[in-house]
Design an enzyme around this catalytic site. Structure first.
Site: not given
Ligand SMILES: C/C1=C2N=C(/C=C3N=C(/C(C)=C4\N[C@@](C)([C@@H]5N=C1[C@](C)(CCC(=O)O)[C@H]5CC(=O)O)[C@@](C)(CC(=O)O)[C@@H]4CCC(=O)O)[C@@](C)(CC(=O)O)[C@@H]\3CCC(=O)O)C(C)(C)[C@@H]/2CCC(=O)O
Length: 208
Positions: A41, A38, A15
């Site tokens: 993500h 993040r 990822s």
């Protein structure tokens, strides 16, 4: 039967490698880029960096505040639930006042949403806190009004409310606010509780 990755660590590795390959992080300082990774993500949108707005010190200020034990004030329980407690550097309190029994009556009296009214219960915790607004544009507008009325200043504001009514405008208002609050925003309609929680998790524990 399906063929799919079952190793959690491998899923994370793939990822983050995909995000680093697809997202253009070149315009961002390293600490904001870490937070952006993040946030991407959490939402799957690798074009997010183009809509990010930030003050130069926002990540440093938020980290300092957390290390000093500052509370995290969240507009929605979804934001508060997404914060990984074991990442927090000082056992920081994560507070959402939306479900306080006084809030519905307060909202009716003030003629506003419950999300905005819930901020009245932040007043004695605001000084030096880290604020995260992931859902409610009215909460972000109200925060700015409270600052104008003389409420204590938070150390940093993660301002990423989502939606079609007031979201873009509330984030523009934060970015342009004369108080100069340290902030991280996603311009436009995009945002959300997951993004806010991911930003907090990155700020809490990514290495610099
Ligand atoms: C107008 C509101 C919007 N809500 C959005 C998106 C989501 N909200 C979810 C949930 C479960 C909650 N939203 C409330 C905050 C509720 N949502 C509103 C308000 C009516 C007003 C907020 C505002 O405009 O500033 C707000 C109620 C209020 O009086 O403040 C929530 C408290 C409602 C409730 O269930 O009681 C609740 C939050 C619970 C919590 O976590 O503490 C969604 C999951 C939608 C759903 O239920 O299906 C979703 C989550 C999005 C996210 O990532 O956070 C919008 C899109 C933000 C919208 C505001 C703008 C618009 O364009 O309509």
């Amino acid at each position: 039967m399906f063929e799919y990755e079952k190793d959690g660590a491998a899923i994370y590795r793939e990822s983050f490698a995909t995000i680093r390959a697809e997202a253009d992080l070149t315009g961002l300082p390293p600490d904001v880029a870490q937070v952006a990774v993040r946030m991407i993500h959490a939402c799957g949108m690798t074009d997010l960096p183009r809509d990010l707005g930030h003050t130069p010190q926002v990540v440093a200020r938020a980290r300092e505040a957390l290390r000093a034990g500052a509370p995290i004030l969240c507009d929605a329980n979804m934001v508060a639930s997404g914060v990984t407690r074991k990442r927090l550097p000082a056992g920081n309190e994560v507070i959402c006042t939306l479900a306080d029994p006084s809030v519905p009556e307060l909202a009716a009296r003030l003629g506003t949403t419950r999300s905005a009214a819930a901020l009245e219960l932040w007043r004695d915790r605001l000084d030096g806190a880290v604020v995260a607004v992931g859902n409610a544009p009215t909460a972000l507008f109200r925060l700015l009004e409270m600052i104008e009325e003389g409420a204590p200043r938070p150390a940093a504001v993660i301002g990423v409310p989502v939606g079609f009514v007031g979201a873009a405008e509330s984030k523009d208002a934060l970015a342009a606010h004369p108080s100069g609050l340290d902030h991280l925003i996603v311009r436009g309609r995009r945002g959300g509780s997951a993004m806010a929680a991911a930003a907090l998790n990155a700020i809490a524990s990514e290495t610099e």
